[in-house]
Design a protein around this motif. Structure first.
Motif, PDB file in Angstrom:
ATOM      1  N   ALA A   1       1.058  -1.271   0.241  1.00  0.00           N
ATOM      2  CA  ALA A   1       0.098   0.075   0.055  1.00  0.00           C
ATOM      3  C   ALA A   1       0.675   1.227   0.045  1.00  0.00           C
ATOM      4  CB  ALA A   1      -0.924  -0.065   1.183  1.00  0.00           C
ATOM      5  N   LEU A   2       1.935   1.328   0.889  1.00  0.00           N
ATOM      6  CA  LEU A   2       2.771   2.393   0.735  1.00  0.00           C
ATOM      7  C   LEU A   2       3.486   2.738  -0.436  1.00  0.00           C
ATOM      8  CD1 LEU A   2       4.259   2.266   4.681  1.00  0.00           C
ATOM      9  CD2 LEU A   2       2.502   3.658   3.598  1.00  0.00           C
TER      10      LEU A   2
ATOM     11  N   VAL B   1       2.675   1.554  -3.487  1.00  0.00           N
ATOM     12  CA  VAL B   1       1.584   2.114  -4.497  1.00  0.00           C
ATOM     13  C   VAL B   1       1.509   3.779  -4.234  1.00  0.00           C
ATOM     14  CG1 VAL B   1      -0.533   1.782  -5.447  1.00  0.00           C
ATOM     15  CG2 VAL B   1       0.681  -0.291  -5.134  1.00  0.00           C
ATOM     16  N   ASP B   2       1.358   3.944  -3.181  1.00  0.00           N
ATOM     17  CA  ASP B   2       0.960   5.316  -2.557  1.00  0.00           C
ATOM     18  C   ASP B   2       2.052   6.323  -3.007  1.00  0.00           C
ATOM     19  OD1 ASP B   2      -0.653   7.316  -1.818  1.00  0.00           O
ATOM     20  OD2 ASP B   2       0.535   7.636  -0.097  1.00  0.00           O
ATOM     21  N   ALA B   3       3.211   5.855  -2.809  1.00  0.00           N
ATOM     22  CA  ALA B   3       4.391   6.472  -3.197  1.00  0.00           C
ATOM     23  C   ALA B   3       4.507   6.714  -4.798  1.00  0.00           C
ATOM     24  CB  ALA B   3       5.555   5.865  -2.733  1.00  0.00           C
ATOM     25  N   LEU B   4       4.292   5.545  -5.319  1.00  0.00           N
ATOM     26  CA  LEU B   4       4.463   5.539  -6.868  1.00  0.00           C
ATOM     27  C   LEU B   4       3.382   6.664  -7.439  1.00  0.00           C
ATOM     28  CD1 LEU B   4       5.388   4.229  -9.499  1.00  0.00           C
ATOM     29  CD2 LEU B   4       3.378   2.673  -9.358  1.00  0.00           C
ATOM     30  N   LEU B   5       2.100   6.309  -7.146  1.00  0.00           N
ATOM     31  CA  LEU B   5       1.029   7.312  -7.525  1.00  0.00           C
ATOM     32  C   LEU B   5       1.433   8.798  -7.165  1.00  0.00           C
ATOM     33  CD1 LEU B   5      -1.929   4.949  -6.795  1.00  0.00           C
ATOM     34  CD2 LEU B   5      -0.928   5.559  -8.976  1.00  0.00           C
ATOM     35  N   GLY B   6       2.013   9.101  -5.927  1.00  0.00           N
ATOM     36  CA  GLY B   6       2.226  10.236  -5.505  1.00  0.00           C
ATOM     37  C   GLY B   6       3.233  10.966  -6.550  1.00  0.00           C
ATOM     38  N   TRP B   7       4.095   9.987  -6.780  1.00  0.00           N
ATOM     39  CA  TRP B   7       5.210  10.506  -8.158  1.00  0.00           C
ATOM     40  C   TRP B   7       4.604  10.931  -9.233  1.00  0.00           C
ATOM     41  CZ3 TRP B   7       6.939   8.193 -12.432  1.00  0.00           C
ATOM     42  CH2 TRP B   7       7.967   8.539 -13.228  1.00  0.00           C
TER      43      TRP B   7
END
Lengths: 532, 249
Positions: free
Chosen positions: A509-510, A512-518
């Protein structure tokens, strides 16, 4: 050029969604239950898993059939729906459950009468067969600590009914609701407890042993009854119907593979309650793998040749640190993680593929927007496990219904953010675009969409986290993923097993969130952010 | 009599609740003049401006743009022929200054080379250096600079009519004075028909060739600054002038 960049990005999302859809369609059209594959299911408690594993190994050893396991499905309803719809071909079931829970008929006392009744009804209604009664009855029972029973002078449930109003009961959730559980028991014996606490299987034994609750409901073949030295109260009015363990098989499967009936019949009357209690105990308390215990059962019955078990299976769970445990399990965990990512990812991609265009549409048709969003929002209020269960009558068990449920779950945050992001995008800028002669379509594409992009991405991120979290529940309907070790670990009260699923899920989850944040950072139009 | 660039005949605008934003407006702007529209909030001045580029439609009556009924023209094509400067600039924050200025030329399908030439002509016209500013984003500019870009954008496709909705209203007094000066010199050089909405009497007197004074949906007076100053048509206009003079205008 920024306008073009904006439309390229939406194009990218579209392309991605289409690929996701294609992959999904391919995976659906694949013969998930090809005719020479038998799917064995089980409920989410140990004895059910053990019996299912035994069926599976026996079929593998004695036929040419390939066996696929869907163990740990959430409860009778899910299992039976799966059997009816062909998601699984067989699973271990108990005659009493068939009579009372599935057929909804009043309990009966005579074991043969119950078996005959369910056989006749299931055959007529669904072409489903009860074959090979295994030879033991795993009925419900009420039990309490032996020293407490002696101190209170309890031997039978009738004895209990006199002092029940002073006692606190720790019962399983299913037992509290089942007509052949607490409600019927109250009618027959007039039982009224001071307090009834709904508890998970593993916990209620510890709670009773510690004295947190006075008594519990148990299966008569549960090995923990002897470990904790609990006394089983005699059912002196013979309320609990017989629960003879049996293989429940689809008629269609038996027609296609007559050898299946012959092989399963080898197990008729092969097991006794005493032996069952010991085998259950080896899984429940000694932490031995279900596969190994099932194999040794078959060997003891001379249905499998003896062989030395591979040494890796001998490891005892308590002697390992979490990380050593996870390292040993790395192949499985990697597979589960990929599976999990596939479930959540497809759910999310489909969510984007639907919610994004609908959000765009609602921006053009605002009258319908609020009602529409409210309807989609209602899907969020359905408890995830219930939503997963609703999918079974429609889509069976396994990956497909899980992805459908995750899809429904992923819609709301994306839709909400797409719509409000587009609607609220810099009103004065939108008005200026209009005043200078842009068409509504040009405003949408070149102004609203790029300005709403960060809001839309925020919705997608929320959705991604939810989807990854909810996907752990997909294990309950046999879809695999990181929920598998979590669900199994909950039943075994095995913290390492639970964490070996929960930890990767959190990291996933973390990440994927970081990737989407990027991605959000990249697609955020320049000029909105003074730092850049 | 010179030709009217803009004209309204019997124009009324009624809100759904029955109240009138404008009532039976007979009004005209001559070719090449700058008409200041002044009034309080709710006087109908912005509604009148929005009727001209069809952001609002009249309930009754007809609006004429260069002699042709506005209602009979495609609103999109009409708006591309009318320059427009909103109060806060209304620049697209995610577009560079060059992209912003080129908005209407781009909509009209000009060749990129011609668009670029236009940017290099227009930005110096509003005292901005294209080399320094064309590739920057609005957020990197001061409020005064942004407003000048908005003026350049309104002029980009060389419209003969420009509508300005309180263009200097949000600026600090010094910047506003500065921009008004630039506007005056621009106006004499370009000779375009302009309608300028303002609530600032001194701005109306400085920039307007003629002034229209609106109150509660009615026109109280149309005239040159001299006419309005020396012979106010109604008691309301009289009180406005007194107030203005009391403030040292």
């Amino acid at each position: 050029m920024n306008t073009r960049r904006g439309s390229q990005i939406t194009g990218g999302i579209w392309k991605g969604s289409m690929v996701g859809l294609l992959v999904l369609l391919c995976s659906v059209s694949l013969p998930a239950w090809a005719s020479d594959t038998i799917v064995v299911g089980s409920k989410n408690f140990m004895e059910s898993r053990l019996l299912a594993e035994m069926f599976a190994q026996l079929i593998e050893a004695r036929t040419e059939l390939t066996v696929k396991r869907r163990l740990g499905l959430a409860g009778t309803q899910v299992c039976f729906e799966a059997l009816k719809t062909g998601g699984i071909d067989l699973y271990p079931e108990y005659t009493g459950t068939g009579l009372v829970t599935i057929l909804g008929e009043p309990p009966m006392n005579e074991p043969t009468a119950v078996l005959n009744r369910v056989r006749a009804q299931f055959l007529e209604k669904w072409n489903i067969w009860w074959i090979a009664p295994l030879g033991f009855d795993n009925s419900y029972a009420l039990a309490l600590r032996r020293d407490r029973a002696q101190a209170l002078g309890l031997r039978t449930i009738s004895d209990l009914s006199r002092i029940a109003p002073t006692l606190k009961a720790g019962f399983g959730y299913e037992f509290i609701k089942r007509p052949d559980g607490l409600p019927g028991l109250q009618q027959t014996y007039g039982l009224q407890f001071k307090e009834v606490v709904g508890m998970q299987q593993t916990l209620k034994y510890q709670a009773t042993a510690n004295g947190d609750v006075d008594l519990l409901d148990a299966y008569t073949t549960d090995g923990r009854l002897s470990v904790y030295d609990f006394l089983v109260l005699e059912d002196d009015r013979q309320f609990f119907p017989p629960y003879d363990a049996t293989a429940l098989v689809r008629g269609e499967t038996l027609e296609q593979h007559p050898e299946l009936a012959a092989v399963l019949s080898l197990l008729t009357n092969a097991l006794t309650p005493e032996r069952m209690r010991i085998w259950n105990l080896r899984v429940q308390e000694q932490g031995q793998p279900v596969t190994r215990v099932a194999r040794e059962m078959l060997q003891e019955l001379h249905l499998l040749p003896h062989s030395k078990p591979p040494s890796t299976l001998n490891q005892h769970r308590d002697t390992q640190s979490l990380f050593a445990y996870m390292w040993n399990m790395r192949a499985t965990l990697t597979f589960r993680t990929v599976e999990h990512l596939g479930l959540a990812g497809l759910g999310l991609l489909l969510g984007i593929a639907l919610a994004l265009p609908v959000g765009l549409m609602l921006e053009r048709w605002r009258k319908g927007a609020e009602p529409m969003i409210r309807i989609i929002g209602m899907s969020q209020t359905i408890p995830s496990i219930a939503l997963l269960a609703f999918m079974i009558p429609l889509f069976g068990v396994g990956t497909f219904p899980a992805i459908m449920a995750l899809w429904i779950y992923s819609l709301f945050p994306i839709l909400r953010n797409t719509y409000s992001g587009l609607r609220d995008a810099a009103p004065t800028v939108v008005e200026t675009g209009r005043a200078l002669g842009m068409t509504e379509w040009q405003i949408l594409r070149s102004v609203r969409l790029p300005l709403a992009a960060p809001t839309i991405m925020a919705g997608i991120r929320t959705s991604a986290i939810w989807t990854i979290g909810t996907a752990t529940l997909a294990a309950f309907i046999g879809a695999g993923g990181l929920g598998v070790p979590i669900v199994a670990g909950l039943q075994l009260a095995d913290v390492n097993l639970i964490l070996s699923g929960a930890l990767p899920a959190t990291i996933l989850a973390l990440a994927v969130d970081a990737l989407l944040g990027w991605i959000e950072h990249v697609i955020k139009p320049r000029g909105l952010d003074p730092v850049r | 009599m010179s030709r009217l660039a803009l004209e309204t005949r019997h124009v009324s605008k009624q809100f759904p609740d029955g109240t009138y934003a404008l009532q039976n407006i007979e009004w005209g702007v001559q070719e090449g003049e700058t008409m200041a529209l002044i009034g309080e909030s709710g006087s109908g001045k912005t509604t009148l401006l929005r009727l001209l580029n069809r952001l609002t439609e009249p309930t009754t009556g007809t609006v004429f743009i260069q002699g042709k009924s506005a209602g009979s023209q495609d609103p999109i094509q009409l708006r591309r022929r009318l320059g427009y400067v909103p109060q806060d600039g209304g620049l697209f924050p995610h577009w560079t200054i060059r992209q912003n200025v080129c908005l209407v030329p781009q909509l009209l399908g000009w060749a990129p080379k011609r668009q670029l030439e236009q940017v290099n002509t227009l930005l110096p016209l509003v005292n901005l250096d294209p080399a320094k500013i064309a590739q920057r984003y609005p957020i990197e500019l001061s409020g005064g600079q942004r407003q000048r870009v908005a003026v350049a954008r309104a002029l980009a496709a060389d419209p003969s009519i420009v509508l300005l909705d309180e263009p200097f209203g949000a600026l600090d007094p010094l910047t506003r004075y500065d921009l008004q000066d630039q506007f005056l010199s621009l106006k004499t050089r370009l000779q375009k028909t302009m309608v300028l909405v303002t609530h600032d009497m001194s701005e109306a007197f400085r920039l307007g060739d003629r002034i229209t004074i609106l109150k509660e949906g009615h026109i109280h007076q149309v005239g040159t600054p001299q006419e309005v100053l020396h012979s106010p048509a109604t008691a309301y206009v009289h009180s406005l002038i007194q107030h203005y003079q009391a403030q040292g205008g």
